[in-house]
Design a protein around this motif. Structure first.
Motif, PDB file in Angstrom:
ATOM      1  N   ASN A 292       0.814  -1.216   0.000  1.00  0.00           N
ATOM      2  CA  ASN A 292       0.000   0.000   0.000  1.00  0.00           C
ATOM      3  C   ASN A 292       0.849   1.269   0.000  1.00  0.00           C
ATOM      4  O   ASN A 292       0.340   2.344  -0.316  1.00  0.00           O
ATOM      5  N   THR A 293       2.131   1.152   0.363  1.00  0.00           N
ATOM      6  CA  THR A 293       3.029   2.297   0.259  1.00  0.00           C
ATOM      7  C   THR A 293       3.474   2.511  -1.184  1.00  0.00           C
ATOM      8  O   THR A 293       3.570   3.641  -1.659  1.00  0.00           O
ATOM      9  N   LEU A 294       3.719   1.418  -1.891  1.00  0.00           N
ATOM     10  CA  LEU A 294       4.282   1.514  -3.230  1.00  0.00           C
ATOM     11  C   LEU A 294       3.240   1.610  -4.341  1.00  0.00           C
ATOM     12  O   LEU A 294       3.516   2.169  -5.402  1.00  0.00           O
ATOM     13  N   TYR A 295       2.040   1.062  -4.106  1.00  0.00           N
ATOM     14  CA  TYR A 295       1.082   0.934  -5.202  1.00  0.00           C
ATOM     15  C   TYR A 295      -0.342   1.293  -4.777  1.00  0.00           C
ATOM     16  O   TYR A 295      -0.694   1.250  -3.604  1.00  0.00           O
ATOM     17  N   ARG A 296      -1.140   1.634  -5.786  1.00  0.00           N
ATOM     18  CA  ARG A 296      -2.593   1.680  -5.655  1.00  0.00           C
ATOM     19  C   ARG A 296      -3.140   0.604  -6.594  1.00  0.00           C
ATOM     20  O   ARG A 296      -2.957   0.693  -7.811  1.00  0.00           O
ATOM     21  N   ILE A 297      -3.786  -0.381  -6.031  1.00  0.00           N
ATOM     22  CA  ILE A 297      -4.166  -1.569  -6.797  1.00  0.00           C
ATOM     23  C   ILE A 297      -5.642  -1.524  -7.156  1.00  0.00           C
ATOM     24  O   ILE A 297      -6.497  -1.318  -6.290  1.00  0.00           O
ATOM     25  N   ARG A 298      -5.938  -1.723  -8.419  1.00  0.00           N
ATOM     26  CA  ARG A 298      -7.316  -1.905  -8.876  1.00  0.00           C
ATOM     27  C   ARG A 298      -7.503  -3.380  -9.223  1.00  0.00           C
ATOM     28  O   ARG A 298      -6.719  -3.936  -9.996  1.00  0.00           O
ATOM     29  N   VAL A 299      -8.502  -4.011  -8.634  1.00  0.00           N
ATOM     30  CA  VAL A 299      -8.739  -5.434  -8.847  1.00  0.00           C
ATOM     31  C   VAL A 299     -10.031  -5.605  -9.622  1.00  0.00           C
ATOM     32  O   VAL A 299     -11.057  -5.008  -9.285  1.00  0.00           O
ATOM     33  N   GLU A 300      -9.980  -6.426 -10.644  1.00  0.00           N
ATOM     34  CA  GLU A 300     -11.149  -6.697 -11.479  1.00  0.00           C
ATOM     35  C   GLU A 300     -11.373  -8.206 -11.554  1.00  0.00           C
ATOM     36  O   GLU A 300     -10.442  -8.972 -11.769  1.00  0.00           O
ATOM     37  N   GLY A 301     -12.595  -8.617 -11.356  1.00  0.00           N
ATOM     38  CA  GLY A 301     -12.947 -10.022 -11.528  1.00  0.00           C
ATOM     39  C   GLY A 301     -12.687 -10.904 -10.318  1.00  0.00           C
ATOM     40  O   GLY A 301     -12.643 -12.128 -10.454  1.00  0.00           O
ATOM     41  N   MET A 302     -12.538 -10.311  -9.115  1.00  0.00           N
ATOM     42  CA  MET A 302     -12.258 -11.120  -7.930  1.00  0.00           C
ATOM     43  C   MET A 302     -13.398 -12.089  -7.633  1.00  0.00           C
ATOM     44  O   MET A 302     -13.198 -13.095  -6.947  1.00  0.00           O
ATOM     45  N   LYS A 303     -14.588 -11.818  -8.169  1.00  0.00           N
ATOM     46  CA  LYS A 303     -15.714 -12.732  -7.970  1.00  0.00           C
ATOM     47  C   LYS A 303     -15.445 -14.114  -8.551  1.00  0.00           C
ATOM     48  O   LYS A 303     -16.094 -15.095  -8.169  1.00  0.00           O
ATOM     49  N   HIS A 304     -14.481 -14.208  -9.465  1.00  0.00           N
ATOM     50  CA  HIS A 304     -14.174 -15.500 -10.088  1.00  0.00           C
ATOM     51  C   HIS A 304     -13.322 -16.396  -9.192  1.00  0.00           C
ATOM     52  O   HIS A 304     -13.196 -17.597  -9.477  1.00  0.00           O
ATOM     53  N   LEU A 305     -12.739 -15.827  -8.144  1.00  0.00           N
ATOM     54  CA  LEU A 305     -11.905 -16.641  -7.258  1.00  0.00           C
ATOM     55  C   LEU A 305     -12.808 -17.565  -6.438  1.00  0.00           C
ATOM     56  O   LEU A 305     -13.727 -17.096  -5.766  1.00  0.00           O
ATOM     57  N   PRO A 306     -12.589 -18.880  -6.479  1.00  0.00           N
ATOM     58  CA  PRO A 306     -13.446 -19.793  -5.712  1.00  0.00           C
ATOM     59  C   PRO A 306     -13.420 -19.462  -4.221  1.00  0.00           C
ATOM     60  O   PRO A 306     -12.364 -19.179  -3.659  1.00  0.00           O
TER      61      PRO A 306
END
Length: 624
Positions: free
Chosen positions: A434-448
């Protein structure tokens, strides 16, 4: 989607208001009774002291006697039906309290106090066990944050309302009776709107022996090492909070030179801070159960409790000033900041712990584990009360008590984080990513949500495993090049996360073979395993050919395959973009934006190295 949208959903909102109204009534009744004894009745000071000290003990006693039975009931029967019976019991208790208020019948009021302790004891295991049934996994942290915020606000408003209503000159007892009965009735009708929550262990054989069942519940609570230590962390939070809150009245009066309004202001600062911290957990955790916030919370509790000690008294020789005079006094801003931030970091500390217990405990025993948690909480609360009395008897000032609390918090935090390195590992991961990056996550609903799966991702930088750890909702076992696994500091993170080191056939055949054995064992145990089939970091930003090891894994253990892709990492200081020039690359911007894209799972039979490479390439696109 914000966590506040849950307040508009029937699967959450009626339960939220039911528990908040119950917390309000618990505290409104208790504070009204204290106000009646302390201000409305002409009792000797010794009798007032006796009743005020007896009251907390009577309220907490049912937690020791009935928590184990309450946990059984919450597992054995449909939960909303129990909630409605509990609310009817609350209405009966408040009707008895009304008679006690009006007639000043103290013995009856003490009996009602015990009944309200029973009310909270039975409701407790349901309160946290029902959330995983009502909420989706990614809503669990936000839901817990709302419940904690609602509880803190309800407690605060109930404490203030109980005292203020009882002190109305004409008819305070009658108004108090009407208020508590009315709130209990509203709470019952709110409970009628809670959707059904089926029994999680309908065949459970009930044991009505409180001693043997308590021992059994505590054994169940200890079965998971990580969960039990999380419960110890929650219990310590109650110890710390009890020790600090019990001394706030003296702190407001003696050290701040204030009247009752200053004490109320201090309570407001702490409660509002806790509510803010609880609500911030969802945003800060990325809507996942992020126990990395727990060490951050522990750090904040110590720092700001220590600062209260260092600040010392701010009103030497001053007495009876009101809340506005306190806020305008020189140096008060620091006290306000400390008290508020102790509350904020309390939220960071306790909300992820509750979510962790809920996420890591099987549904058919969660209520009993929560019951075990409540027993230990009660034990720590009683111990904190006795410990506080000892500190007072030996002559410690209130700021010195805050110093003791701060020092003990460091000792306990180090002890817990040593026993469960996962807490510290998650903290390091959370801070770094969280210090180095801002992460956008797409499609996490696909993770079992459960069961084994093989996660396949491109490999751009040395930070890839940490980024994925911080983004995935479930823990995963990462397969990584053994030299990366051995990087100082990160080695602790990777080892604690149970990463699997791997080497090339020519480098170390034994490490390679051991890696395949560990991967198969993890998949057989229903875990997620993440691999980088390129076999190393990309050297030109393009996807390297996927190696056949992924096919070997799937041939041995045909589990669902989830393709993933990282975007935006090529060119970072942790990639190999400039390695051919023999120089390191400085980051171009602070907290760079990167993306993780997750595709739908596919059966192993449809996957081979070439197909997976095409899927990951399509997910990654041109953004390396």
């Amino acid at each position: 989607m914000s966590q506040f949208t849950l307040l508009g959903r029937r699967r959450f909102a009626p339960f939220f208001w039911t528990q908040a109204l119950g917390a309000f009534n618990d505290n409104a009744f208790r504070s009204a009774m204290v106000a009646l004894v302390s201000y409305r009745m002409a009792l000797p000071q010794s009798d007032v002291s006796l009743y005020n000290n007896l009251a907390p003990g009577l309220f907490i006693l049912p937690y020791f006697l009935f928590s184990a039975s309450a946990g059984q009931l919450a597992e054995r029967f449909e939960k909303t039906r129990i909630i409605r019976y509990v609310k009817l019991f609350e209405i009966l208790a408040m009707m008895l309290a009304a008679y006690g208020f009006i007639t000043h019948h103290l013995l009856l009021l003490l009996c009602v106090l015990f009944m309200m302790g029973m009310h909270s004891t039975v409701f407790g295991p349901i309160k946290y066990a029902i959330l995983p049934q009502a909420l989706k996994p990614f809503e669990l942290v936000g839901g817990n944050g709302l419940v904690e915020m609602g509880t803190q606000m309800a407690i605060l408003i109930g404490l203030i309302a109980g005292v203020q209503v009882m002190q109305i000159a004409d008819g305070g007892s009658h108004y108090s009776a009407a208020m508590t009965i009315g709130i209990a009735i509203v709470g019952y009708f709110a409970s009628r709107l809670i959707p059904a929550a089926p029994a999680t262990a309908p065949d459970l054989k009930l044991n009505w022996n409180p001693v043997s069942e308590t021992m059994r519940v505590l054994r169940i609570t200890r079965e998971s090492h990580a969960v039990f230590n999380a419960i110890l962390g929650i219990s310590w939070y109650w110890f710390f909070g009890t020790l600090v809150l019990a001394h706030l009245p003296m702190y407001a009066s003696i050290d701040l030179g204030g009247d009752a309004s200053v004490y109320t202001t201090v309570l407001v600062l702490f409660s509002v801070g806790t509510g803010i911290g609880a609500l911030m957990c969802e945003k800060m955790s990325g809507r996942r159960v992020e126990i990395g916030l727990v060490p951050l919370g522990a750090f904040g509790l110590t720092v700001f409790a220590l600062d209260l000690y260092l600040r010392g008294p701010v009103a030497a020789g001053v007495h009876g000033r009101n809340w506005s005079a306190f806020l305008l006094a020189a140096g008060s801003w620091r006290i306000v900041l400390d008290l508020t931030l102790i509350g904020v970091f309390s939220g960071f500390y306790v909300v992820p712990l509750f979510a962790f217990v809920q996420a890591r405990t099987k549904a058919d025993r969660l209520s009993r584990v929560i019951a075990g948690n409540n027993i230990l909480n009660a034990l720590f609360i009683v111990t904190a009360s006795l410990f506080g009395l000892v500190l007072d008897r030996v002559g410690l000032s209130v700021p010195q008590v805050f110093l003791v609390a701060a020092v003990l918090n460091v000792v306990v935090a180090v002890y817990i984080f040593t026993l469960v390195p996962e807490f510290l590992m998650r903290f390091i991961t959370w801070i770094l990513v969280n210090t180095l990056y801002r992460i956008r996550v797409e499609g996490m609903k696909h993770l079992p949500e459960e069961g084994a799966a093989l996660l396949v991702c491109n490999h751009v930088s040395f930070m890839d495993p940490l980024i994925l750890m911080a983004s995935l909702r479930r823990p995963a076992r990462f397969v990584m090049y053994y030299k990366i696994f051995k990087i100082p500091l990160l080695h602790f993170v990777f080892k604690t996360a149970k990463a699997i080191p791997i080497a090339g056939q020519k480098e170390d055949p034994a490490v390679l073979q051991r890696a395949f054995e560990d991967i198969d064992e993890a998949l057989a145990n229903g875990e997620l395993v993440c691999i980088f089939p390129e076999g190393g970091l990309t050297r030109d930003g393009q996807l390297a050919p996927f190696r056949a090891g992924v096919e070997k894994i799937l041939q041995r253990r045909p589990v669902p395959v989830v393709p993933m892709a990282l975007r935006g990492l090529w060119g970072s200081v942790w990639s190999r973009r400039d390695s051919m020039l023999g120089r390191a690359r400085l980051p171009r911007r602070f907290r760079a934006r990167i993306e993780l894209v997750v595709d739908a799972a596919a059966p192993a039979a449809q996957m081979d190295a070439a197909v997976l490479q095409d899927r990951v390439q399509a997910l990654r696109g041109d953004l390396a």
